[in-house]
Design a protein around this motif. Structure first.
Motif, short mmCIF file in Angstrom:
data_model
loop_
_atom_site.label_atom_id
_atom_site.label_comp_id
_atom_site.label_asym_id
_atom_site.label_seq_id
_atom_site.Cartn_x
_atom_site.Cartn_y
_atom_site.Cartn_z
N ILE A 163 67.43 -27.48 34.95
CA ILE A 163 65.99 -27.18 34.93
C ILE A 163 65.62 -26.51 36.26
CG2 ILE A 163 63.68 -28.21 34.86
CD1 ILE A 163 64.96 -30.50 33.19
N ARG A 164 64.81 -25.47 36.21
CA ARG A 164 64.39 -24.77 37.42
C ARG A 164 62.96 -25.20 37.79
NH1 ARG A 164 67.63 -20.70 39.86
NH2 ARG A 164 69.71 -21.09 39.02
N SER A 165 62.82 -25.80 38.96
CA SER A 165 61.52 -26.31 39.37
C SER A 165 60.49 -25.19 39.54
CB SER A 165 61.64 -27.10 40.67
OG SER A 165 62.11 -26.28 41.72
N SER A 166 60.93 -23.99 39.91
CA SER A 166 59.98 -22.89 40.10
C SER A 166 59.30 -22.51 38.81
CB SER A 166 60.70 -21.66 40.69
OG SER A 166 61.72 -21.21 39.81
N TYR A 167 59.92 -22.78 37.67
CA TYR A 167 59.31 -22.48 36.38
C TYR A 167 58.29 -23.52 35.95
CZ TYR A 167 63.01 -18.98 35.59
OH TYR A 167 63.85 -17.90 35.67
N LEU A 168 58.19 -24.60 36.73
CA LEU A 168 57.27 -25.69 36.38
C LEU A 168 55.99 -25.67 37.22
CD1 LEU A 168 59.90 -28.57 36.14
CD2 LEU A 168 58.98 -27.21 34.25
N GLU A 169 55.86 -24.69 38.10
CA GLU A 169 54.76 -24.71 39.06
C GLU A 169 53.39 -24.69 38.40
OE1 GLU A 169 55.39 -21.62 41.90
OE2 GLU A 169 57.15 -22.59 42.78
N GLN A 170 53.26 -24.01 37.26
CA GLN A 170 51.96 -23.97 36.59
C GLN A 170 51.52 -25.37 36.16
OE1 GLN A 170 51.98 -22.10 32.70
NE2 GLN A 170 54.19 -22.39 32.49
N HIS A 171 52.48 -26.22 35.80
CA HIS A 171 52.16 -27.60 35.42
C HIS A 171 51.85 -28.44 36.66
CE1 HIS A 171 53.47 -26.79 31.32
NE2 HIS A 171 54.58 -26.28 31.80
N VAL A 172 52.60 -28.21 37.74
CA VAL A 172 52.43 -28.98 38.97
C VAL A 172 51.05 -28.74 39.58
CG1 VAL A 172 53.29 -29.29 41.32
CG2 VAL A 172 54.91 -29.01 39.43
N GLU A 173 50.63 -27.49 39.62
CA GLU A 173 49.38 -27.14 40.29
C GLU A 173 48.17 -27.85 39.67
OE1 GLU A 173 49.43 -22.94 40.05
OE2 GLU A 173 50.88 -22.69 41.69
N VAL A 174 48.22 -28.10 38.38
CA VAL A 174 47.12 -28.80 37.70
C VAL A 174 46.97 -30.22 38.22
CG1 VAL A 174 46.32 -29.65 35.46
CG2 VAL A 174 47.35 -27.39 35.61
N LEU A 175 48.08 -30.82 38.66
CA LEU A 175 48.09 -32.24 39.00
C LEU A 175 47.83 -32.52 40.48
CD1 LEU A 175 51.15 -33.43 36.88
CD2 LEU A 175 48.78 -33.06 36.17
N ILE A 176 47.95 -31.51 41.33
CA ILE A 176 47.79 -31.74 42.76
C ILE A 176 46.41 -32.31 43.11
CG2 ILE A 176 47.63 -30.55 44.98
CD1 ILE A 176 50.00 -28.84 44.10
N PRO A 177 45.30 -31.83 42.52
CA PRO A 177 44.01 -32.46 42.84
C PRO A 177 43.95 -33.94 42.49
CG PRO A 177 43.68 -30.32 41.79
CD PRO A 177 45.13 -30.63 41.67
N VAL A 178 44.67 -34.35 41.45
CA VAL A 178 44.72 -35.77 41.10
C VAL A 178 45.45 -36.55 42.18
CG1 VAL A 178 45.57 -37.45 39.42
CG2 VAL A 178 44.62 -35.28 38.63
#
Length: 340
Positions: free
Chosen positions: A243-258
Motif C-alpha cells: 500500500i502506498r501512503s501517498s495515495y491515501l492523503e486525500q483520506h488523511v487530510e479530512v481527519l486532521i482537524p478531528v
C-alpha cells in the motif's frame, strides 16, 4: 409503549408496513417462508449480527440509524462478491423495555437503506431477549457473473479502493468524547464523520458497475480496517500487497482537524493510522483484472468510476504479506470481534 406491552403479531404489524418486498417476490413474508425468485440460479448469501453494547449504543444511535447500518453492512457484503442485493431477512432479540417507537424507527432505517438497491425485506423472526440483538441475512443475485473472490489477487495487478477510509473511526472518537450530531458545536464536516459511523454509506453502485465491466480481479468489503482486510486478501491469494501512503492523503487530510480537536500530539500520524486501521467504513478493496503499468503514478491507469489506486500486488508470497511503502507493517489494527 414498550415491546412488553404488545404481542408478537402486534409488533409485526408495527414493522411490516414500512418494509419493501424483493422484486418479483412469489410468496411475501407472512407465511412460513417467503419465496424469492433466483434468476441466476445462485444466490450469494451472508449474515451479520449487531449486539447492543458491542456494536451500537442507543444513547448514540436511533432505531433508524441501527436499521440503516444493519442493512448496509450486509448489502456491502453482497456487492463485494459482485452480487446485486435482492432481499434480506431480519431476526431480532428484543428486550421488554425497548420502546416500540425505536423498533418502528429501525424498520424505517432498514427500508431506507434497502431502497438504495431496490432490495426487499422478506421475512425473519422476533424473540424476547435480555439484550437487543439484530441479525440480517442478505441474498444477492450474481446476474450470471462469476463471484469476485478475495483469493483472486495476482502479482502485477493494481490495488484499488472505492469509498472512504478512516471516517467511521474518527466519528466514533468524536462520540466517545461526548460530541453528537445534534450538539451544534462541530462544523458540518465533522458532524458528517459521526453520521458516517452511525450510518455507513458503501458505494454499492460503483462496486457493482465495476464488476459488470468485468475489470475487477479480487474484491472484498473493507469493514475491519484497510490493513486487516488487505492482509486477508493477501493471505487468501498468497501474494505480497504493498500500500502506498501517498495515495491515501486525500483520506488523511479530512481527519486532521478531528485529531487537532481531540488534542492529539501528532495529528498527521493519528489520521494516517485511522485511515490504515479504522473500521466500519464499508468501502471496497479490489485489484484490477488487467496488469498494472510499471509507473506508480495514480493517474496512469483507467480506473473504474469511483475507484482510486492505493497500491500494487507485488509478487507471490506464501501465506500473504502486507507492506506500506515497502516496509513491514508493525501493527494490525482494525476491528476484531473477540479482541476489541
Amino acid at each position: 409503549m414498550y415491546v412488553r406491552d404488545l404481542t408478537e403479531d402486534d409488533l409485526l404489524s408495527v414493522i411490516t408496513p414500512h418494509l419493501p418486498h424483493a422484486e418479483g417476490v412469489i410468496v411475501p413474508s407472512g407465511d412460513d417462508c417467503a419465496v424469492i425468485p433466483a434468476p441466476d440460479g445462485r444466490y450469494a448469501v451472508s449474515t451479520d449480527m449487531l449486539v447492543e453494547g458491542h456494536h451500537f449504543r442507543r444513547d448514540w444511535s436511533s432505531g433508524t440509524d441501527v436499521g440503516w447500518r444493519a442493512a448496509m453492512q450486509n448489502l456491502a457484503d453482497a456487492a463485494a462478491m459482485g452480487a446485486m442485493p435482492r432481499t434480506v431477512v431480519v431476526s431480532m432479540g428484543l428486550p421488554g423495555n425497548l420502546p416500540v417507537s425505536w423498533l418502528e424507527g429501525f424498520a424505517r432505517g432498514l427500508a431506507e437503506a434497502c431502497a438504495s438497491t431496490g432490495c426487499g425485506v422478506d421475512g425473519g423472526d422476533l424473540v424476547a431477549s435480555e439484550t437487543l440483538t439484530v441479525s440480517v441475512t442478505v441474498m444477492g443475485d450474481l446476474e450470471r457473473r462469476e463471484p469476485r473472490l478475495r483469493s483472486a489477487a495476482r502479482p502485477g495487478q493494481a490495488l484499488i479502493h472505492c469509498g472512504v477510509l478512516g471516517r467511521g473511526c474518527a466519528g466514533l472518537k468524536l462520540l466517545e468524547r461526548g460530541y453528537t450530531r445534534e450538539t451544534g458545536v462541530l462544523p458540518p464536516t465533522q458532524t458528517g464523520l459521526i453520521d458516517d459511523f452511525l450510518r455507513p454509506k458503501p458505494p454499492l453502485a460503483q462496486a457493482l458497475d465495476a464488476c459488470r465491466e468485468n475489470r475487477i480481479g479480487a474484491m472484498m468489503d473493507v469493514s475491519d480496517g484497510l490493513i486487516r482486510d488487505a492482509r486477508r486478501m493477501a493471505k487468501a491469494s498468497n501474494v505480497w500487497i504493498d500500500i502506498r501512503s501517498s495515495y491515501l492523503e486525500q483520506h488523511v487530510e479530512v481527519l486532521i482537524p478531528v485529531a487537532r480537536r481531540l488534542g492529539l500530539s501528532d495529528p498527521w500520524e493519528w489520521a494516517m493510522k485511522a485511515v490504515l486501521t479504522g473500521g466500519e467504513d464499508h468501502g471496497f478493496l479490489a485489484t484490477l483484472e488487467r496488469p498494472a503499468e510499471r509507473a506508480w503514478g495514480p493517474h496512469t491507469l483507467a480506473l473504474p468510476e469511483g475507484f482510486s489506486r492505493i497500491g500494487e500486488v507485488r509478487e507471490a508470497h506464501a501465506g500473504g504479506f502486507i507492506t506500506v511503502d515497502g516496509r513491514t507493517v508493525e501493527y494490525g489494527g482494525g476491528w476484531d470481534h473477540f479482541q476489541g
